[in-house]
Design an enzyme around this catalytic site. Structure first.
Site, short mmCIF file in Angstrom:
data_model
loop_
_atom_site.label_atom_id
_atom_site.label_comp_id
_atom_site.label_asym_id
_atom_site.label_seq_id
_atom_site.Cartn_x
_atom_site.Cartn_y
_atom_site.Cartn_z
N GLU A 20 74.36 43.90 17.78
CA GLU A 20 73.95 45.20 18.30
C GLU A 20 73.15 44.96 19.56
O GLU A 20 72.22 44.15 19.57
CB GLU A 20 73.06 45.94 17.29
N ASP A 56 61.90 54.35 17.45
CA ASP A 56 61.56 52.94 17.50
C ASP A 56 60.06 52.70 17.49
O ASP A 56 59.28 53.46 18.05
CB ASP A 56 62.16 52.30 18.76
#
Lengths: 438, 280
Positions: B50, B61
């Site tokens: 990824e 995040d």
């Protein structure tokens, strides 16, 4: 070309995709047509939370089930007369509504044109329009059984309103505030602490409202089961822009009645400052379909639109996706969000509510902007002319009143939303004026 | 035609082990170092890669990945450079799947059609876009499927049985199970709960289920790999990048080994779980 999807034959999926894409093209075409043939500007959003191409629900999956639950809880509350009755009770006895619609005689004389009325939202408990929305959301949170409330704040007025109602209802309150704003709005930080809220300074990014919202969303993703996110403006994922607008629309509904009583007719123009745009939409929304009424939104032009140091998303931005909705945003050519700049912490945000974005595109709202200096001048002028110290946010609207009103006939009725009071800004205004005032 | 993702998971199933899925941010700490890391990942034990597309406002995040994105942006990373890196990677590796992960705005501004065409041409296999739930499938998911890219959806602890079919409907490649309600790099997941959740998702889909968020060590990876088809590690790798940087926040000779050493340990963890996994 397709990979196998969940064991089913890919061709079926692909034809489904084509059908849905055709539907999308149809919807876009329809949306363009609607612009020309709109019967009403007040029917949005659609069931997906869209105002034209704006709005939507651009959030992480973790939040999606809760957002759907919120949508359904709000729909139920809205239809429940007991909810409305409860709200009305608190609006009258706790917030102090209706807020006066005040004829600003000396400001009117100073401008020498339009007859100027101020909608005195700064007289609400907690000193701004923010409480109208927070009350609605906190009562909704109670219905949903949520005991932990989080909020983002810029100038601190939404944070103070949230802390206030959490104190009133005995709820835990956490307010995210950019560390730059913590510094320039110390009085409000103290107020929130006094009310029992925990203020968390946000150090990421530009350390202002945008980053406070990021951090609040991160908290929400982490504590999704226990927590209600009380958003302060008409932005974020559906249903927030609609819900906050509904709660703030009391400003415009009262104005309509009050002006009828005072003048026997509707206003000719409405004007309000716009960061996310909740005070503006609150005033404007009930009047959107009276097409003869001019409507002006005033964005923060900071150091000037051509300097790049501003917070005017409509004037200097373009459509993009942030914080759960599509709207006009300040960003670079790669879609990275730019930092906004405004002397007013409450307007210091690189986006704007999606309904404003749509009303701009269809031409119903005219967007203007006022610089830091223009707002500072208006701040002082209103203080001296009317004995009302405005917050720096509505000072931006007053700045444009000073330009618009002189050109209007004397029977032109202009209503300005005086969305907050200036106590919180005295320190920072004093700093800006040092050396300028005798 | 199967994609590289389908082929890789089919091969791993035959091997009887879970995949190690690594997440690093494109252009972190600079283009050249990030490309060297990218090229070294398969040999170090990454089965699926990824690659994060940096964004200024990554709302799901934690601090580690936020900082990585800002480092990359400061070093001049953009979508075009991310595609160039994937293209260069493909010059030496035509088998390891690459999934681009990020937020919608940079894609939307790049232009959805151009993004999909360029991604496909560069050798990208799938997309994970955090802020596009099924409710917004018309934006990118359906065009991506049409362009021949896998659209990998996140399922979370809040995605209940009623909602799972909606989430899985247009998902392909694999399902990414977010093991905690929270942001990346937060607390480690409870492996017992993860196993239950994976089993629950598998009742609804035949797709591989990979598990991420909060996985930091070889031990975590081994435990998760007992029940999942893949283990995603991101924040720990990104943090390894940060710790290797010099005082000027620039890459050092220690940067690449810091990442590859950790990937090797994680890979050993994942592969170590094979034996447990194979036993009844």
């Amino acid at each position: 070309m397709q990979s196998q999807i969940d064991g089913s034959v890919s061709l079926t999926l692909l034809s489904g995709v084509k059908r849905e894409l055709r539907l999308r093209r149809g919807r876009e075409k329809e949306s363009r047509m609607t612009v020309q043939q709109l019967n009403s500007f007040r029917t949005g959003p659609d069931e997906h939370g869209h105002f034209g191409i704006y709005g939507g629900r651009f959030v992480a999956e973790t939040l999606m089930p809760l957002i759907l639950e919120l949508e359904s809880a709000y729909a139920q509350a809205k239809a429940d007369p007991a909810f409305t009755k409860e709200m009305d009770g608190y609006l009258t006895h706790y917030v102090g509504r209706p807020s006066p619609l005040y004829f600003a005689e000396r400001l009117t004389a100073h401008c020498g044109g339009a007859k100027i009325y101020l909608k005195r939202e700064e007289l609400n408990h907690t000193g701004a329009h923010k409480v109208n929305n927070v009350l609605g959301q906190i009562l909704l949170a109670q219905r949903m059984g949520k005991k932990r409330i989080i909020a983002e704040t810029g100038a601190g007025m939404h944070g103070v309103a949230t802390a206030t109602l959490c104190a009133r209802f005995g709820l835990e309150c956490i307010v995210y505030m950019g560390s730059v704003d913590v510094e320039r709005q110390k009085a409000n930080v103290f107020r929130m602490n006094m009310l029992g809220a925990k203020v968390v300074p946000v150090e990421s990014g530009s350390k202002t409202l945008k980053d406070a919202m990021n951090e609040a969303l991160r908290d929400w993703v982490t504590n999704v089961e226990s927590t209600f996110y009380c958003i302060g403006t008409i932005a974020g994922p559906h249903p927030y822009p609609m819900m906050v607008r509904d709660f703030q629309s009391i400003i415009g509904r009262e104005t309509r009645e009050q002006l009828q009583a005072a003048e026997g007719r509707l206003p000719d123009s409405l004007i309000a400052c716009i960061g996310g745009g909740s005070n503006a939409m609150g005033l404007f929304h009930p009047f959107l379909d009276e097409r003869g009424i001019e409507i002006y939104g005033v964005e923060a032009a900071g150091h000037g639109l051509d300097t790049g140091m501003h917070a005017a998303s409509i004037a200097g931005g373009r459509p993009g996706v942030l914080h759960g909705n599509r709207t006009y945003l300040l960003m670079n050519e790669d879609g990275q969000i730019n930092e906004a700049h405004s002397i007013s912490a409450g307007l210091d945000y690189p986006g704007i509510g999606p309904e404003h974005a749509w009303l701009n595109d269809v031409g119903r709202i005219t967007f203007l902007s006022a610089t830091d200096d223009e707002a500072l001048n208006a701040f002082q002028l209103l203080s001296k002319l009317e004995g009302i110290i405005p917050a720096l946010e509505p000072a931006h609207a007053i700045a444009k009143v000073l330009e618009l009103a002189p050109g209007k006939p004397k029977d032109h009725l202009m209503v300005v939303n005086l969305s907050g009071r200036g106590d919180k800004d005295l320190d920072s205004v004093a700093r800006h004026l040092e050396g300028r005032v005798r | 035609m199967t994609t590289r993702i389908d082929a890789r998971f089919a091969a791993l199933k035959k091997e009887g082990r879970a995949a190690l899925v690594t997440f690093t941010v494109a252009g972190d700490p600079d283009y050249a170092t990030a490309l060297a890391i990218l090229k070294a990942l398969p040999k170090a034990g990454a089965d699926v890669i990824e690659l994060g597309m940096p964004f200024t406002d990554p709302m799901a995040d934690g601090p580690a990945i936020q900082a990585a994105g800002l480092r990359a942006l400061k070093a001049g990373q953009n979508m075009h450079k991310t595609f160039t890196a994937v293209h260069e990677f493909r010059g030496g590796d035509d088998a390891t799947p690459i999934v681009l992960m990020g937020y919608y705005n940079p894609i939307y501004i790049y232009g959805v059609d151009k993004f999909l065409a360029d991604a496909k041409a560069a050798g990208v296999d799938g997309l994970i876009v955090v802020d596009l739930p099924p409710e917004e499938d018309l934006e990118l998911c359906l065009p991506a499927i049409k362009a021949g890219l896998n659209f990998i959806r996140l399922a979370t602890p809040t995605t209940n049985d009623k909602r799972l079919p909606t989430v899985l409907k247009n998902t392909s490649g694999f399902v990414y199970y977010v093991s905690i309600t929270g942001i990346t790099g937060a607390a480690a997941p409870d492996t017992g709960k993860v196993a239950e959740a994976v089993a629950r998702i598998k009742r609804h889909t035949k797709l591989p289920v990979c598990v991420g968020f909060g996985v930091r060590t070889a031990g975590h990876a081994r435990a998760i790999a007992q029940s999942a088809d893949g283990v995603v590690v991101g924040s720990a790798l990104v943090e390894a990048v940060r710790q290797s940087l010099g005082a000027d926040a620039k890459a050092t000779s220690a940067t690449m080994p810091a990442v590859t050493d950790l990937v090797r340990k994680l890979a050993a963890g994942v592969r170590g779980a094979q034996r447990v996994f194979m036993q009844p």
